[in-house]
Design an enzyme around this catalytic site. Structure first.
Site, PDB file in Angstrom:
ATOM      1  N   ARG A 161       1.213   0.457  13.970  1.00  0.00           N
ATOM      2  CA  ARG A 161       1.477  -0.798  14.596  1.00  0.00           C
ATOM      3  C   ARG A 161       1.700  -0.640  16.012  1.00  0.00           C
ATOM      4  O   ARG A 161       2.013   0.590  16.504  1.00  0.00           O
ATOM      5  CB  ARG A 161       2.697  -1.322  13.908  1.00  0.00           C
ATOM      6  CG  ARG A 161       2.644  -1.579  12.129  1.00  0.00           C
ATOM      7  CD  ARG A 161       3.806  -2.161  12.015  1.00  0.00           C
ATOM      8  NE  ARG A 161       3.883  -2.226  10.218  1.00  0.00           N
ATOM      9  CZ  ARG A 161       4.208  -1.496   9.563  1.00  0.00           C
ATOM     10  NH1 ARG A 161       4.663  -0.349   9.644  1.00  0.00           N
ATOM     11  NH2 ARG A 161       4.141  -1.694   8.025  1.00  0.00           N
ATOM     12  N   LYS A 184       8.842  -0.025   9.617  1.00  0.00           N
ATOM     13  CA  LYS A 184       9.626  -1.203   9.388  1.00  0.00           C
ATOM     14  C   LYS A 184      10.778  -1.038   8.421  1.00  0.00           C
ATOM     15  O   LYS A 184      10.511   0.129   7.568  1.00  0.00           O
ATOM     16  CB  LYS A 184       8.631  -2.208   8.561  1.00  0.00           C
ATOM     17  CG  LYS A 184       7.742  -3.016   9.517  1.00  0.00           C
ATOM     18  CD  LYS A 184       7.282  -4.086   8.752  1.00  0.00           C
ATOM     19  CE  LYS A 184       6.397  -4.798   9.628  1.00  0.00           C
ATOM     20  NZ  LYS A 184       5.660  -5.733   8.892  1.00  0.00           N
ATOM     21  N   HIS A 252      -3.238  -5.776  16.467  1.00  0.00           N
ATOM     22  CA  HIS A 252      -2.858  -5.053  15.021  1.00  0.00           C
ATOM     23  C   HIS A 252      -4.331  -5.058  14.208  1.00  0.00           C
ATOM     24  O   HIS A 252      -4.432  -4.354  13.095  1.00  0.00           O
ATOM     25  CB  HIS A 252      -2.381  -6.252  14.205  1.00  0.00           C
ATOM     26  CG  HIS A 252      -1.541  -6.015  13.098  1.00  0.00           C
ATOM     27  ND1 HIS A 252      -0.604  -4.984  13.087  1.00  0.00           N
ATOM     28  CD2 HIS A 252      -1.612  -6.039  11.940  1.00  0.00           C
ATOM     29  CE1 HIS A 252      -0.093  -4.659  11.953  1.00  0.00           C
ATOM     30  NE2 HIS A 252      -0.803  -5.554  11.000  1.00  0.00           N
ATOM     31  N   ARG A 255      -5.210  -1.647  13.674  1.00  0.00           N
ATOM     32  CA  ARG A 255      -4.801  -0.925  12.443  1.00  0.00           C
ATOM     33  C   ARG A 255      -5.226  -1.511  11.115  1.00  0.00           C
ATOM     34  O   ARG A 255      -5.815  -0.628  10.047  1.00  0.00           O
ATOM     35  CB  ARG A 255      -3.128  -1.466  12.158  1.00  0.00           C
ATOM     36  CG  ARG A 255      -2.470  -0.949  11.061  1.00  0.00           C
ATOM     37  CD  ARG A 255      -0.889  -1.384  11.358  1.00  0.00           C
ATOM     38  NE  ARG A 255      -0.125  -1.562   9.991  1.00  0.00           N
ATOM     39  CZ  ARG A 255       0.387  -0.788   9.301  1.00  0.00           C
ATOM     40  NH1 ARG A 255       0.435   0.647   9.853  1.00  0.00           N
ATOM     41  NH2 ARG A 255       1.036  -1.017   8.370  1.00  0.00           N
ATOM     42  N   HIS A 278       3.264   1.085   3.950  1.00  0.00           N
ATOM     43  CA  HIS A 278       3.425  -0.172   3.086  1.00  0.00           C
ATOM     44  C   HIS A 278       4.538   0.120   2.149  1.00  0.00           C
ATOM     45  O   HIS A 278       4.204   0.860   1.205  1.00  0.00           O
ATOM     46  CB  HIS A 278       2.106  -0.732   2.543  1.00  0.00           C
ATOM     47  CG  HIS A 278       1.020  -1.507   3.331  1.00  0.00           C
ATOM     48  ND1 HIS A 278      -0.094  -1.573   3.344  1.00  0.00           N
ATOM     49  CD2 HIS A 278       1.512  -1.945   4.623  1.00  0.00           C
ATOM     50  CE1 HIS A 278      -0.769  -2.027   4.319  1.00  0.00           C
ATOM     51  NE2 HIS A 278       0.289  -2.590   5.255  1.00  0.00           N
ATOM     52  N   TYR A 287      -7.005  -4.942   1.382  1.00  0.00           N
ATOM     53  CA  TYR A 287      -8.180  -4.156   2.051  1.00  0.00           C
ATOM     54  C   TYR A 287      -9.337  -4.113   1.145  1.00  0.00           C
ATOM     55  O   TYR A 287     -10.567  -4.224   1.490  1.00  0.00           O
ATOM     56  CB  TYR A 287      -7.799  -3.054   2.625  1.00  0.00           C
ATOM     57  CG  TYR A 287      -6.710  -3.008   3.755  1.00  0.00           C
ATOM     58  CD1 TYR A 287      -7.348  -3.378   5.128  1.00  0.00           C
ATOM     59  CD2 TYR A 287      -5.769  -2.739   3.684  1.00  0.00           C
ATOM     60  CE1 TYR A 287      -6.595  -3.666   6.053  1.00  0.00           C
ATOM     61  CE2 TYR A 287      -4.502  -2.930   4.766  1.00  0.00           C
ATOM     62  CZ  TYR A 287      -5.136  -3.447   6.036  1.00  0.00           C
ATOM     63  OH  TYR A 287      -4.234  -3.641   7.067  1.00  0.00           O
TER      64      TYR A 287
END
Length: 306
Positions: A161, A184, A252, A255, A278, A287
């Site tokens: 990110r 995150k 982004h 990524r 994730h 994806y």
């Protein structure tokens, strides 16, 4: 929250402090939660024509929730944004009910509006390479060009990110075969570093002017201090315009491109999930839809309808 009772302000502050200190929720998420909950409290204060005091908050019913959602809709809030706000309200009420022992069923039973999941919009391999090439050649100043090329190579080559790339410090030098990334929620992951990314960072590190002061943040602005995301977005916008790429070609998107191109190379979905950091495999599964969509496009071009 100046118009709210002190007890309500304290309640919200306690919840946010716990999220930050105990659960490691990011500062941006904390700020977003604060806006969502304060907006909810403000609506209730006007809807009830009275203060959103803690005892009143315990009595929120399904009619109140429907009125709040209708109010947000009337203000032009999208389904996705409304779902996010509702999620924040539910999270707060779970915590509030646990510490105050009341039944939050009316809030928790409120259904989120249906949203159409957005598919990631990756760049092609050629476009991703062109973006990195152009930011490394068109930016004024050799060390700034090297910096931008390093940042963009890390985002595409390692799936970082923007915030993760910019949070790197000089303690990361020299870059090895892997790098520790804090993502995150403070979640850490180890990401392999491709030789091209390692060379890009090393080139920038050699050119970085000593006059910018002691090395803390790895990537710095032209006047010193940590490089900010706004500058990265501006660099990407210039590259996008030069190459004639769509507006979906954002930082982004690099990524997204990393993940999509790995999937096209038959990489394991679980492995991609780990590389991206994730929390849920369902996020990574988006994806696969992109990959299938591209296959459908190829099929249509190969077999046009008469």
């Amino acid at each position: 929250m100046a118009n709210f009772p002190e007890a309500t302000r304290s309640l919200l502050s306690e919840w946010l402090a716990e999220l930050s200190a105990v659960r490691g929720v990011s500062a941006n998420t904390i700020a977003s939660y604060r806006r969502d909950i304060e907006g909810f409290f403000s609506f209730l204060s006007g809807y009830w024509e009275g203060a959103a005091a803690p005892e009143n908050l315990k009595k929120v019913g399904i009619t109140d929730m429907r009125a709040w959602m209708a109010h947000r809709r009337d203000r032009g809030l999208s389904s996705r944004s409304l779902s996010r706000s509702l999620s924040a309200v539910k999270n707060f009420y779970r915590w509030f009910a646990d510490r105050s022992e009341f039944d939050p069923e009316a809030v928790l039973a409120t259904r989120s509006p249906k949203t159409q999941r957005r598919l990631p919009r990756p760049l092609s391999k050629a476009a991703a390479k062109s973006v990195i090439d152009i930011v490394g050649n068109s930016t004024p100043g050799e060390w700034i060009a090297a910096r931008d090329a390093a940042v963009f190579t890390l985002m595409y080559g390692c799936g970082l990110r923007v915030s993760e790339a910019l949070s790197l410090t000089c303690d990361s030098l020299p870059i090895g075969d892997t790098i520790l990334i804090r993502g995150k929620g403070g979640k850490e992951r180890v990401v392999p570093v491709l030789p091209a990314a390692r060379r890009a960072v090393e080139s920038y590190a050699r050119l970085r002017p000593p006059s910018l002061g002691e090395c803390e943040a790895l990537f710095v602005g032209a006047r010193g201090g940590p490089l900010n995301q706004r500058t990265v977005r501006s660099v990407m916008e210039a590259a996008r315009n030069s190459l004639g790429l769509p507006k979906t070609a954002t930082p982004h998107a690099l990524r997204h491109s990393f993940a999509t191109h790995l999937l096209e190379a038959s990489s394991d979905l679980r492995a991609i999930q780990e590389l991206l950091g994730h929390a849920s495999i369902s996020t990574t599964q988006a994806y696969t839809a992109v990959d299938q969509s591209r296959l459908a496009e190829v099929y249509k071009k190969a077999h046009p309808r008469s």
